[in-house]
Design an enzyme around this catalytic site. Structure first.
Site, PDB file in Angstrom:
ATOM      1  N   ASN A 193       2.792 -77.932  89.737  1.00  0.00           N
ATOM      2  CA  ASN A 193       3.441 -76.709  90.186  1.00  0.00           C
ATOM      3  C   ASN A 193       4.911 -76.996  90.462  1.00  0.00           C
ATOM      4  OD1 ASN A 193       3.865 -74.154  91.133  1.00  0.00           O
ATOM      5  ND2 ASN A 193       3.116 -74.623  93.203  1.00  0.00           N
ATOM      6  N   HIS A 414      26.502 -75.327 101.827  1.00  0.00           N
ATOM      7  CA  HIS A 414      25.357 -75.197 100.936  1.00  0.00           C
ATOM      8  C   HIS A 414      25.507 -73.954 100.075  1.00  0.00           C
ATOM      9  CE1 HIS A 414      20.961 -74.298 100.006  1.00  0.00           C
ATOM     10  NE2 HIS A 414      21.263 -75.402  99.362  1.00  0.00           N
ATOM     11  N   HIS A 415      25.420 -74.145  98.780  1.00  0.00           N
ATOM     12  CA  HIS A 415      25.475 -73.053  97.812  1.00  0.00           C
ATOM     13  C   HIS A 415      24.208 -73.068  96.962  1.00  0.00           C
ATOM     14  CE1 HIS A 415      30.207 -73.139  97.622  1.00  0.00           C
ATOM     15  NE2 HIS A 415      29.766 -72.569  98.725  1.00  0.00           N
ATOM     16  N   GLU A 485      18.983 -79.794  91.138  1.00  0.00           N
ATOM     17  CA  GLU A 485      18.377 -79.151  89.969  1.00  0.00           C
ATOM     18  C   GLU A 485      19.326 -79.085  88.767  1.00  0.00           C
ATOM     19  OE1 GLU A 485      18.315 -77.042  92.916  1.00  0.00           O
ATOM     20  OE2 GLU A 485      16.444 -77.921  93.614  1.00  0.00           O
ATOM     21  N   GLU A 503      20.570 -84.265  92.609  1.00  0.00           N
ATOM     22  CA  GLU A 503      19.150 -84.457  92.843  1.00  0.00           C
ATOM     23  C   GLU A 503      18.567 -84.872  91.500  1.00  0.00           C
ATOM     24  OE1 GLU A 503      15.725 -82.020  95.156  1.00  0.00           O
ATOM     25  OE2 GLU A 503      16.620 -81.034  93.425  1.00  0.00           O
ATOM     26  N   GLU A 509      11.785 -83.941  99.228  1.00  0.00           N
ATOM     27  CA  GLU A 509      11.173 -82.652  99.538  1.00  0.00           C
ATOM     28  C   GLU A 509       9.722 -82.580  99.074  1.00  0.00           C
ATOM     29  OE1 GLU A 509      13.660 -79.765  97.669  1.00  0.00           O
ATOM     30  OE2 GLU A 509      13.159 -80.382  95.643  1.00  0.00           O
TER      31      GLU A 509
END
Lengths: 704, 704
Positions: A193, A414-415, A485, A503, A509
């Site tokens: 997932n 953070h965007h 991402e 990342e 996470e």
């Protein structure tokens, strides 16, 4: 930089020939790259100490169904040279990096079309990089790639550590198997997932791909300097163990839009009979261009804490309210909605993090969920999801940035773009301006969900262009970028060192999303980290997530000491202490290592390494007389002797050793550790015992 | 604005019912819209003076293969009201526009899903608008349209003036046929050479679609207020003469991403038994929102000349040099290349146009080809094709804008985007800033070639979002926008009146690409112009293009007088005199009409009209006591009496009449005209004789 390059133009027996062979050895002779042209077909191969690493493999491109750049070539010239320099990265594992290679260029012309395609090889002692170059020669100006046809013919059924090839995510767990087993394992490997997922072939894998021969030769395939080109995956012919490059397509199935003069990214083959060389290699960085910024004084490594694990691990919301069915940024009046009362990005909580950061010497405090729009899930294909400049009512950006400044720390921006790329670019200048105004100098950006517009993929040329645009625009504001991402890095941080992290792999996470395996961080340095640092966000000390979120039954599959070790084994100039302050308060003695450990280094030494089994690294802090050692293992416990022969001879140091307790175990007893101190010197050998899924960390400072 | 609306909530016999019928008549009763719900299926129909215009037609949406919003509904409430106001457009055909309708809203709920979908009807004396509205009611927040399923069931095999449905171009010639003949004609209709072309169905047509019944009722289908939605085409079931809406898809085949609360554009059915009412209707404008700008003083109609026909008609290059195989904006040094010496956007030539504009009272001078990058063809899928700010070395923007200012005229900006949309948005602020700096207040933008990124289409939601973004960002700079190749307008110029023009149809340029038919401009006012003005760029006086470009054998298929008439029959607040100064110098007597004619109006009257046959319009210049009359015909010559009964009774005027000479003919003798002057009054009837493909123009000024 000392440039000792020497250009030599070799005279060819004929002006143009369709048969040609050339061998280039690395400076120490261990690696040999061969280029061949037979009947107009170019191939290359790689040998290492007399063993075949890459068997003869074809090169070139498919331009259209009946138009290729794979045969019909003549050699119309060759160039070769040797090059050696030592350069100094803005930040890195080492303050000096040696870039020493022998180079060979075969200048090719496809006779029937007149097109030019040169292939350039750089042969290093730890591998080979080669790329395609297209001179601007009419009529070959603009062309479209249907695909690249670079082959990597492997010398047998190697063992590989691989994740499925995918156009949109790299967040898979690694699989260890023979090449011949990939097809069998693949369905299970992709049946996970993930937020956005687009696998393409049952034998498709991603790079960096780490492999090992039965003779103990380590081979790694990746790419360097991915600019204005789509990300390369590899597709395996599992009858013959031949990989072929498989680029990321756009909506038309095209995989690249090129204009001469241009060049492909480097295709890299790293090779050694010592696994540690895979980790120590600077081949990817060396193949990238030097830094493009005149002034880099504003680029600094960052150790940070943040409002993040409260959401990821504890289930708290990014959103400010549950009171609206959905948000319209132009119409939703947040001053009139009922706050959910759970939103951690609030003034009081952020001040608590600022206080904690200031007390413990952290540089920055990341705050996710500070800006309006989070009420809508990132998967809803909403174009105008965030404006990147408007805080929630409970986040007083002026007050908090002042408060942070008064405490000697910064807020980290953070965007989350929700992959609505045009929307992000529309607001990017205003967003960076806001950061300037409030003293932010680093941004964590995110690209969750499928790309808007549809048809584009996270790893295609159009998006790769965007990621670099975000970095170079940020540089105009002296802002450092850590994109999550985004496409996996390929050493571009050498050229654009404000690309301070990424990342682009399965991060911490996932410990809250079912857990990572204990082998995962024993593989990442061999694969994902080859191209650049990962914002892995280690430091989770509380393994049982149900304590803070009864709905979350994930278990963090590491011991506390392994979490400490990751600050050394997972090199990054950007390191987070990801757990929450109240957990660190309970383990302040262990937390001391995170406080102490450096994030920039003069020297790095890999003491031991084997993919998915163990890694032990020692690093000397930049400009300091301190060393930090980290060691991790996989599922199996392990005993090892750590020889401190890297220390200055004749000097006495004090080592603080953070070790798994004898009964520690990542599943059953992860928080058991022992901290000891002892005097050591360059002759000391420390006997370390590592728990299953465990690790150790050592800080070493000279005795004054 | 006088708002006399009256809201009436009708009590329903039951709270929710799956059977319901409601009829709403227009203020004068001529038009009746009926809404029906039977067995949960909503339908509507339209009658005009007792005749069926739209037979019962289904409504709704397909959301996924097995999920639709077309049935299973109950009526849970209704609203109705009457509304009347007179509003005043910033520019337009009339200074006062009456907006008078009766409204009905059926509030629907799909029982099995709980989703809400309301349908709102506004019934005017000249037609009906209806749209879908989706209240924000959980769980219906975000949804994706696979397609819209609005039917338009026509009352028979009507005659239609149509162009093929297409996702990327509207630059087709119109076809006149029965609905039943569309399929047969379609292959030929699409077999034309257009820059970007993406037809989708052999019975697909575009809107605005003009039709006529055998009983002489004119029916026009279009849409109004196309915002954040994809452009609607119509696909015909030619067995039953039922059109179904066919939206423009994205790369995933999705046709809309919506978030409640939201509403579809209005679907419009204009109807009359008098063709002139089709042209005079304000239904589309009325259905749009009022102007969103507080200050509109900076928005002014524009009459302009420009460096354009030299390229289009005479074959001169936009490019500055032929000396480079392709351009890299970051690397190509234009100061070091050899100029081609043909580039018309050079200082001397632009000054010539400025002088000409100043001498003859034009407001602006368009200059295409002023900026670097034109050496590469717009079809090469080049992302970074233009930067929109860097002039060629021979275009001194500071000097030229100063020179223009000293002459009382402005330069008009040109932004060809080559459909590299992200690139345009990246440079948009800098481009508008440059315009501010040099006093430009209008930009002609262009979207030639397929959209980058692939998968998006010119008329999809993502692009429609872009066009409006360009307009609203321009408004922040007090800049007017005239976008070519953008989606056809839908009355948005009421809301955003700096959207001063569009192309969005086959313009005058095609006279140089093989020619337009003489009927073309007799159809455009019935179709393309329904949604807003077209920058048709009339005024070509030299029909033989081979005189200036031996390679171009196109013939401009109109007489000179017809070119004059177009300034009246093709309403636009933006009018170009498109031919070159040296041609106008040869026909200065005829050119006088172009100098005189207004571009903004107090009043417009359509004296005669029949699609593809003839149009005669009279317009009173805004704030002046002057009238301008224009008349055109199709292939056939024509005699007509122009009654001047619109003039003030009892006053004497002088009319200057520009008429085709008796032997004029668009093919064989297009430049033969006669100019006469005579006194006229409100009782005068002028006998006009129009050549095949010809026209006439009359200026009428009071005798002082």
């Amino acid at each position: 930089m000392t440039k000792t390059g020497l250009g030599i133009l070799l005279a060819l027996p004929m002006l143009a020939t369709s048969a040609y062979a050339y061998r280039t050895a690395s400076p120490n002779g261990a690696v040999v790259a061969s280029f061949n042209l037979e009947n107009g077909v170019p191939t290359y191969s790689v040998d290492y100490k007399g063993s075949k690493v890459i068997l003869p493999s074809r090169m070139g491109f498919q331009l259209a169904a009946t138009d290729d750049l794979t045969d019909g070539f003549s050699v119309i010239g060759v160039d070769s040279c040797s090059f050696s320099e030592t350069w100094h990265p803005v930040w890195g594992e080492n303050s000096d990096i040696c870039n020493n290679y022998n180079e060979f260029v075969a200048k090719l012309r496809q006779d029937k079309t007149g097109r030019r395609m040169d292939v350039r090889f750089r042969v290093y002692d730890d591998g080979v990089g080669f790329r395609y170059e297209f001179p601007q020669e009419e009529p070959f100006n603009f062309f479209i790639l249907k695909d690249e046809r670079t082959e990597f013919a492997m010398p047998g059924d190697l063992t590989a550590w691989w994740i499925p090839g995918d156009y949109d995510t790299q967040e898979y767990e690694y699989n260890e198997s023979r090449l011949s087993q990939i097809r069998e394992i693949y369905p299970k490997a992709v049946a996970v997932n993930l937020n956005q997922k687009h696998p393409f072939s049952p034998t498709g894998v991603q790079t960096s791909l780490q492999m090992k021969t039965d003779d103990g030769i380590y081979i790694n395939l990746h790419e360097a300097a991915l600019v204005n080109y789509s990300c390369m995956h590899l597709n395996l012919d599992d009858n013959n163990f031949v990989f072929t490059s498989w680029l990321t397509p756009d909506a038309d199935g095209n995989k690249g839009y090129l204009q001469t003069p241009c060049k492909s990214p480097w295709r890299t083959v790293m090779v050694s009979d010592d696994a540690r060389d895979m980790l120590a290699s600077n081949l990817i960085l060396n193949l990238n261009e030097p830094c493009k910024y005149a002034d880099t004084s504003w680029i600094q490594p960052v150790k940070y804490v943040g409002v993040w694990w409260e959401m990821i691990g504890h289930g708290k919301p990014w959103a400010y309210t549950f009171d609206v069915p959905s948000v319209d940024l132009d119409r939703t009046d947040y001053t009139k909605v009922k706050p959910n009362g759970l939103h951690p990005a609030n003034n009081a909580n952020v001040m608590r993090y600022i206080d904690f950061a200031a007390e413990h010497g952290f540089d920055q405090v990341l705050v996710e969920g500070w800006n309006i729009g989070w009420e809508d899930c990132t998967g809803v294909k909403k174009d105008y999801m965030f404006d990147f400049v408007t805080p929630y009512p409970d986040f007083d950006i002026a007050m908090l940035s002042d408060y942070a400044r008064s405490k000697g720390v910064r807020l980290m921006m953070h965007h989350e773009t929700s992959s609505s790329v045009r929307n992000y670019e529309r607001h990017m200048q205003a967003a960076y301006d806001l950061m300037d105004k409030y003293g932010y100098n680093a941004v964590k950006s995110g690209y969750v969900a499928n790309i808007i517009p549809a048809g584009e993929h996270h790893f295609g040329q159009w998006m790769n262009n965007h990621y670099l645009y975000a970095v170079t625009e940020a540089a105009k504001h002296k802002i450092m970028v850590n994109a999550h991402e985004a496409v996996r890095p390929t050493g571009l941080c050498r050229t654009y060192p404000n690309m301070i992290g990424n990342e682009s792999a399965r991060g911490t996470e996932f410990e809250a999303f079912g857990g990572n395996t204990p082998t995962h961080t024993c593989v990442l340095p061999f694969t994902r980290l080859q191209g650049g640092p990962m914002d892995y966000t280690p430091g989770i000390f509380e393994n049982d997530l149900s304590k803070n979120n009864p709905n979350n039954h994930s278990h963090v599959n590491t011991t506390i000491c392994r979490q400490l070790a990751l600050y050394v084994t997972m090199y990054s100039p950007l390191q987070m202490a990801a757990d929450v302050p109240e957990v660190y308060d309970r383990y302040m003695d262990a937390f001391q290592f995170i406080k102490d450990v450096a994030v920039d280094w003069d020297k790095s030494i890999y003491l031991e390494a084997e993919p998915a089994r163990y890694i032990t690294a020692a690093r000397k802090a930049k400009g300091k007389d301190e060393w930090y050692v980290g060691g991790i293992t996989g599922y199996e416990g392990r005993k090892t002797d750590v020889k401190l022969d890297f220390l200055d001879p004749g000097r006495t140091y004090e080592a603080t050793i953070y070790a798994d307790a004898p009964d520690a175990h990542y599943l059953t007893n992860p928080q058991a550790y022992r901290i000891t101190r002892r005097k050591v010197n360059s002759k000391t050998s420390l006997k370390m015992s590592i728990a299953p899924g465990g690790g150790f960390a050592i800080s070493i400072k000279p005795v004054k």
